[in-house]
Scaffold this motif. Structure first.
Motif, PDB file in Angstrom:
ATOM      1  N   VAL A   1       0.846  -1.209   0.000  1.00 11.40           N
ATOM      2  CA  VAL A   1       0.000   0.000   0.000  1.00 11.40           C
ATOM      3  C   VAL A   1       0.879   1.255   0.000  1.00 11.40           C
ATOM      4  O   VAL A   1       0.653   2.198  -0.756  1.00 11.40           O
ATOM      5  CB  VAL A   1      -0.961  -0.004   1.214  1.00 11.40           C
ATOM      6  N   LEU A   2       1.901   1.231   0.835  1.00 13.19           N
ATOM      7  CA  LEU A   2       2.769   2.412   0.925  1.00 13.19           C
ATOM      8  C   LEU A   2       3.584   2.595  -0.357  1.00 13.19           C
ATOM      9  O   LEU A   2       3.762   3.722  -0.832  1.00 13.19           O
ATOM     10  CB  LEU A   2       3.683   2.284   2.146  1.00 13.19           C
ATOM     11  N   GLU A   3       4.058   1.501  -0.906  1.00  8.81           N
ATOM     12  CA  GLU A   3       4.844   1.614  -2.149  1.00  8.81           C
ATOM     13  C   GLU A   3       3.983   2.150  -3.284  1.00  8.81           C
ATOM     14  O   GLU A   3       4.403   3.004  -4.074  1.00  8.81           O
ATOM     15  CB  GLU A   3       5.400   0.240  -2.529  1.00  8.81           C
ATOM     16  N   ARG A   4       2.764   1.648  -3.350  1.00  7.42           N
ATOM     17  CA  ARG A   4       1.901   2.050  -4.472  1.00  7.42           C
ATOM     18  C   ARG A   4       1.360   3.455  -4.289  1.00  7.42           C
ATOM     19  O   ARG A   4       0.998   4.118  -5.265  1.00  7.42           O
ATOM     20  CB  ARG A   4       0.763   1.040  -4.628  1.00  7.42           C
ATOM     21  N   MET A   5       1.308   3.914  -3.059  1.00  3.75           N
ATOM     22  CA  MET A   5       0.853   5.282  -2.811  1.00  3.75           C
ATOM     23  C   MET A   5       1.763   6.265  -3.551  1.00  3.75           C
ATOM     24  O   MET A   5       1.298   7.255  -4.133  1.00  3.75           O
ATOM     25  CB  MET A   5       0.865   5.579  -1.312  1.00  3.75           C
ATOM     26  N   ALA A   6       3.043   5.998  -3.529  1.00  2.00           N
ATOM     27  CA  ALA A   6       3.992   6.882  -4.200  1.00  2.00           C
ATOM     28  C   ALA A   6       3.676   6.994  -5.690  1.00  2.00           C
ATOM     29  O   ALA A   6       3.823   8.051  -6.303  1.00  2.00           O
ATOM     30  CB  ALA A   6       5.413   6.358  -4.003  1.00  2.00           C
ATOM     31  N   GLN A   7       3.211   5.884  -6.278  1.00  2.00           N
ATOM     32  CA  GLN A   7       2.932   5.900  -7.715  1.00  2.00           C
ATOM     33  C   GLN A   7       1.625   6.618  -8.033  1.00  2.00           C
ATOM     34  O   GLN A   7       1.420   7.095  -9.144  1.00  2.00           O
ATOM     35  CB  GLN A   7       2.848   4.455  -8.233  1.00  2.00           C
ATOM     36  N   LYS A   8       0.732   6.664  -7.062  1.00  2.00           N
ATOM     37  CA  LYS A   8      -0.594   7.258  -7.329  1.00  2.00           C
ATOM     38  C   LYS A   8      -0.618   8.771  -7.124  1.00  2.00           C
ATOM     39  O   LYS A   8      -1.519   9.452  -7.589  1.00  2.00           O
ATOM     40  CB  LYS A   8      -1.631   6.624  -6.413  1.00  2.00           C
ATOM     41  N   LEU A   9       0.355   9.290  -6.369  1.00  2.00           N
ATOM     42  CA  LEU A   9       0.292  10.709  -6.025  1.00  2.00           C
ATOM     43  C   LEU A   9       0.519  11.585  -7.250  1.00  2.00           C
ATOM     44  O   LEU A   9       1.459  11.374  -8.008  1.00  2.00           O
ATOM     45  CB  LEU A   9       1.359  11.028  -4.963  1.00  2.00           C
ATOM     46  N   ASN A  10      -0.351  12.587  -7.437  1.00  2.00           N
ATOM     47  CA  ASN A  10      -0.094  13.606  -8.437  1.00  2.00           C
ATOM     48  C   ASN A  10      -0.201  14.967  -7.752  1.00  2.00           C
ATOM     49  O   ASN A  10      -0.448  15.045  -6.546  1.00  2.00           O
ATOM     50  CB  ASN A  10      -1.037  13.480  -9.638  1.00  2.00           C
ATOM     51  N   ARG A  11       0.008  16.018  -8.508  1.00  2.00           N
ATOM     52  CA  ARG A  11       0.106  17.327  -7.893  1.00  2.00           C
ATOM     53  C   ARG A  11      -1.190  17.733  -7.192  1.00  2.00           C
ATOM     54  O   ARG A  11      -1.166  18.316  -6.110  1.00  2.00           O
ATOM     55  CB  ARG A  11       0.448  18.374  -8.969  1.00  2.00           C
ATOM     56  N   GLN A  12      -2.320  17.411  -7.827  1.00  5.41           N
ATOM     57  CA  GLN A  12      -3.586  17.785  -7.202  1.00  5.41           C
ATOM     58  C   GLN A  12      -3.762  17.071  -5.869  1.00  5.41           C
ATOM     59  O   GLN A  12      -4.203  17.658  -4.878  1.00  5.41           O
ATOM     60  CB  GLN A  12      -4.762  17.439  -8.126  1.00  5.41           C
ATOM     61  N   MET A  13      -3.399  15.786  -5.864  1.00  4.19           N
ATOM     62  CA  MET A  13      -3.584  15.011  -4.627  1.00  4.19           C
ATOM     63  C   MET A  13      -2.652  15.502  -3.530  1.00  4.19           C
ATOM     64  O   MET A  13      -3.058  15.628  -2.374  1.00  4.19           O
ATOM     65  CB  MET A  13      -3.306  13.538  -4.901  1.00  4.19           C
ATOM     66  N   VAL A  14      -1.431  15.785  -3.883  1.00  2.33           N
ATOM     67  CA  VAL A  14      -0.471  16.256  -2.883  1.00  2.33           C
ATOM     68  C   VAL A  14      -0.951  17.594  -2.323  1.00  2.33           C
ATOM     69  O   VAL A  14      -0.878  17.843  -1.112  1.00  2.33           O
ATOM     70  CB  VAL A  14       0.943  16.378  -3.486  1.00  2.33           C
ATOM     71  N   GLY A  15      -1.454  18.438  -3.196  1.00  2.00           N
ATOM     72  CA  GLY A  15      -2.001  19.714  -2.731  1.00  2.00           C
ATOM     73  C   GLY A  15      -3.108  19.497  -1.706  1.00  2.00           C
ATOM     74  O   GLY A  15      -3.136  20.132  -0.653  1.00  2.00           O
ATOM     75  N   SER A  16      -4.016  18.573  -2.033  1.00  3.18           N
ATOM     76  CA  SER A  16      -5.113  18.276  -1.103  1.00  3.18           C
ATOM     77  C   SER A  16      -4.605  17.674   0.201  1.00  3.18           C
ATOM     78  O   SER A  16      -5.197  17.867   1.259  1.00  3.18           O
ATOM     79  CB  SER A  16      -6.108  17.315  -1.761  1.00  3.18           C
ATOM     80  N   LEU A  17      -3.501  16.942   0.115  1.00  2.96           N
ATOM     81  CA  LEU A  17      -2.973  16.301   1.323  1.00  2.96           C
ATOM     82  C   LEU A  17      -2.268  17.276   2.244  1.00  2.96           C
ATOM     83  O   LEU A  17      -2.299  17.123   3.463  1.00  2.96           O
ATOM     84  CB  LEU A  17      -2.021  15.162   0.925  1.00  2.96           C
ATOM     85  N   VAL A  18      -1.634  18.303   1.671  1.00  2.00           N
ATOM     86  CA  VAL A  18      -0.872  19.232   2.528  1.00  2.00           C
ATOM     87  C   VAL A  18      -1.666  20.469   2.921  1.00  2.00           C
ATOM     88  O   VAL A  18      -1.285  21.167   3.859  1.00  2.00           O
ATOM     89  CB  VAL A  18       0.455  19.670   1.856  1.00  2.00           C
TER      90      VAL A  18
END
Lengths: 596, 226
Positions: free
Chosen positions: A14-31
């Motif tokens: 799950v953690l390894e694949r999370m890195a592959q799924k992240l895009n700029r929009q998602m990272v923005g929403s996460l931070v």
């Protein structure tokens, strides 16, 4: 330190694949979340569960966000406790996450549109679902539906022959209704203006919507067709978060339309289907679609605006309100066209509030209808929608989404609202002004035979009025009113009916009378209906017996469909109308296809 | 003024500002290192909506309390937000005005009126800070979603507002502790911010840009309500 703690294989993946799924929009929403709590009251789960903060959107998002902070964000890596960063180590923790992302959120996006920072929780939630699905952690219903869509090509496991038979049957019904043998549902016709794709729910539970659409296309003089394969415009990848499934399903449909050289793909009324096919599919499949795509709502509206069909709104006089499907409204901007169409086909429209992009979720979205373990939670959260519907005073709620039809039907039943659910295609078909040439040929046979024909039409009329003559049907239901209703309808149409109020009685009756059809309720006392069903299926002496499940508790479908025997021939949700019952009984008994 | 106060007002601030700018630059580059998702499909929704309109609407969202149900239904919370952020702006402005605008003399350019304006804005923000602390501690929903950083950031800013109110007159004849407190806290604030949720204003243009662009492309923004 937590880094030294061992992690299960699934958690690691799950953690390894999370890195592959992240895009700029998602990272923005996460931070970007500042934990201001402004999203809290926008969620129907929160409103229906006051005092329980675990339903708050920010709380749910933090279940995902903590993983990101711990493994990808600097403060979370160095001082995890300071920003509530955390990791996942065990399969049990993944199950807890599953409960949140599948069981406490329908991805309706209402919170996203109420966040001052523009945090899109629904996208994060879908990402989390996809991560869990990739390691096999998901509700059983999600696994089953995804499997069907991968392997059989549609969400409900409808076989090709059943699909084609249904289209043929609907075409025949339409020919009979319009007394016009030219009416057809063309299949795999090349070079058409429109390729029409549908939701498998229409084949299984609501074939009338197919004939209604066919009627509209016919009178619009449209050059149209339906594909024989790859016809499912729904896409469980949207709900499961599986982009591979999403892309694969979308690609199949696009390639079929291209193969047929269709100019435009028209998508029947389905919220997630429209969003997946029209908007998300090209992105998942990484494919530029070379043809136009539009919702059937827009198609029907265009036909009326262009004068290709004429409608008479006085044929739909019930008071109606309109429920905006989340996927149509908040993700595709489709909320004015349904209203414009409604204004043309109904006389009494009542707006619900809030509406359009601010409308509340029906609670059946996000795949919720397939996750029976969350049904009590879903129905509790539906109180908000029920109150909205009640406030309109309308008798009918219209929606352009099959998931919403199911979700609304469920909550209407649960909260005992005196309402029905329908779709725009049904209202438009009902309001259709049929051109006058059809009635003329029907008068000619009456005039020409003067003496003898006085008897013939009566005999013909008698046969047509009793379509179930010679059929034996057992009705099994523990509700006396329901038994009386079904038995009366079937007897009035010529059938011989026996009734049972529990499973043992039903078994006794089918053995004694060898009926053609058994209608089976799923919630009866005594022997489990699921067991009754399986016993009948395994009895070779009863192999001719068709079974139609009629239930007011769709979450009990598992007791039937999970068995390793052939599924029932028919399925109906209560409440059952006379028209729907007869149509389905005729289909199950294949009366439309009999030669004699 | 003492050398320490002078150092706090100048060198310390400048160092903290440069550090903050460097860290923010790294942060933005980190965010941009992630690929942006795109939209391959044709736009949906009424023709009047466009990605550009969606972006503008989204950016302006914070100045349109009628735009979201959450702010429409809770005008007091929105008012608190406005007051709080005006206070932050005023306090930041003060941290530049005192060292660079007063010519190293007591007082502020513009005299008492300017001092009262700053004290009014920052004082109101101080009250809102206390209200927000009470809400964050008192509401079970807020407690459930709050981390130590959430509490600390709010306490930090509220205490900073307190010192800013006292520092606004820029008088140090009777002691410098209030000015020292203000500038040391400002420097700490500048260094702490990039690592805390206070840096949300850095992300705001990006998150609202992408949400607005997508919503505009899909015909959802600007919204229509019936």
């Amino acid at each position: 330190m937590s880094g030294k703690r061992s992690r299960s294989h699934k958690a690691q993946k799950v953690l390894e694949r999370m890195a592959q799924k992240l895009n700029r929009q998602m990272v923005g929403s996460l931070v970007a979340c500042v934990h201001c709590g402004m999203c809290t009251d926008s969620c129907h789960y929160v409103l229906a569960n006051p005092g329980d903060p675990t339903y708050a959107p920010a709380y749910k998002a933090d279940k995902i966000r903590k993983l990101f902070k711990r493994h990808f964000d600097w403060t979370g890596r160095v001082f995890p406790w300071w920003v509530k960063a955390g990791s996942v180590f065990t399969d049990e923790e993944l199950e807890e996450l599953k409960d949140t992302v599948f069981g406490k959120c329908t991805n309706c996006r209402r919170c996203s549109l109420n966040c001052p920072m523009g945090v899109d929780l629904a996208t994060l939630n879908r990402m989390a679902r996809g991560l869990l699905v990739s390691v096999g952690v998901m509700p059983e219903g999600v696994a089953v539906v995804s499997k069907d869509q991968w392997e059989i090509g549609n969400q409900m496991g409808v076989l090709k022959e059943d699909y084609l038979e249904t289209l043929e049957w609907m075409a025949e019904e339409l020919q009979e209704e319009l007394d016009d043998p030219e009416v057809s549902i063309p299949i795999d016709k090349n070079d058409c203006e429109v390729v029409y794709s549908i939701n498998p729910r229409e084949v299984k539970y609501d074939p009338r919507s197919i004939s209604d659409a066919a009627k509209i296309f016919h009178f619009a003089g449209e050059s149209w067709t339906m594909p024989s394969e790859c016809w499912d415009m729904t896409n469980f990848g949207l709900f499961s978060g599986d982009d591979d499934l999403g892309g694969s399903v979308a690609r199949r449909l696009y390639e079929k339309v291209s193969e047929l050289r269709g100019r435009k793909l028209v998508i029947s009324e389905c919220g997630h289907g429209y969003r997946s096919t029209r908007c998300e599919g090209p992105n998942w499949a990484r494919l530029d679609v070379p043809f136009e795509m539009e919702s059937s709502v827009i198609t029907m509206l265009r036909y009326i605006r262009e004068g290709r069909i004429r409608v008479d709104k006085t044929r739909n006089t019930d008071s109606v309100t309109f429920h905006d499907s989340c996927n149509n409204a908040r993700s595709c901007g489709l909320f004015e066209e349904p209203r414009e169409l409604l204004s043309l086909v109904v006389t009494d429209f009542r707006e619900m509030h809030p509406n359009r992009a601010e409308n509340y979720c029906c609670t059946g979205g996000g795949g919720a209808m397939s996750m029976s373990e969350y049904t009590p939670r879903r129905l509790k959260s539906a109180k908000i929608k029920a109150d909205q519907l009640k406030a309109t005073g309308a008798k009918v709620v219209v929606t352009s989404c099959h998931n919403c039809v199911d979700g609304l039907t469920d909550l209407i039943r649960h909260y005992k609202l005196d309402m029905e659910v329908t779709q725009l295609v049904n209202l438009v078909a009902n309001a259709l002004v049929v051109p006058k040439k059809a009635p003329v040929p029907a008068e000619v046979p009456v005039k020409v035979p003067v003496g003898v024909p006085a008897e013939v039409p009566v005999a013909v009329a008698a046969e047509e009025a009793l379509p179930l003559t010679g059929r034996t049907i057992v009705v099994a239901d523990d509700e006396p009113d329901q038994v009386t209703l079904l038995a009366t309808i079937l007897e009035d149409n010529g059938a011989t009916v026996f009734t049972a109020s529990n499973g043992d009685e039903a078994l006794d009756l089918v053995h004694r009378h060898r009926p053609d059809l058994l209608t089976l309720d799923l919630a009866m006392p005594g022997r489990s209906p699921g067991e009754v069903f399986e016993l009948i299926r395994r009895n070779t002496d009863l192999e001719h017996l068709k079974i139609c499940v009629i239930t007011g508790r769709p979450e009990l479908r598992k007791v039937i469909y999970d068995r390793s025997v052939a599924p029932p021939e028919g399925y109906l949700d209560k409440p059952v109308s006379e028209e729907k019952l007869l149509r389905n009984v005729r289909k199950v008994l294949e009366l439309a296809h009999e030669d004699g | 003024m003492s050398e320490f106060l002078h150092f706090s007002e100048h060198r310390l601030q400048e160092f903290a500002l440069v550090l903050m700018a460097l860290v923010y630059t790294v942060r933005i580059l980190w965010l941009l290192s992630y690929k942006a998702g795109g939209e391959r499909q044709a736009p949906t929704g009424p023709g009047a909506t466009t990605p550009a309109k969606g972006v503008l609407y989204s950016w302006a969202n914070i100045a349109m309390p009628w735009g979201m149900e959450s702010t429409r239904r809770r005008p007091l919370l929105y008012a608190q937000f406005v007051i709080f952020h005006l206070g932050v702006t005023a306090a930041i402005a003060l941290s530049f005005l005192i060292p660079y605008g007063s010519g190293e003399r007591p007082g502020l350019p513009g005299g008492d009126a300017v001092v009262w304006l700053f004290q009014g804005l920052i004082g109101a923000a101080l009250v809102v800070g206390i209200i927000r602390l009470v809400r964050r501690v008192g509401s079970p929903y807020m407690r459930a979603i709050s981390s130590p950083d959430d509490y600390f950031s709010l306490v930090l800013l509220t205490v900073w507002f307190f010192f800013a109110v006292l520092a606004a007159p820029n008088q140090y004849a009777g002691g410098e502790w209030h000015l020292l407190g203000f500038f040391i806290l400002t420097a700490f604030f500048l260094v702490y911010v990039p690592f805390s949720k206070i840096s949300h204003y850095l992300y705001y243009p990006f998150t609202r840009y992408y949400l607005g662009k997508s919503m505009g492309y899909r015909g959802v923004y600007p919204p229509r309500r019936g």
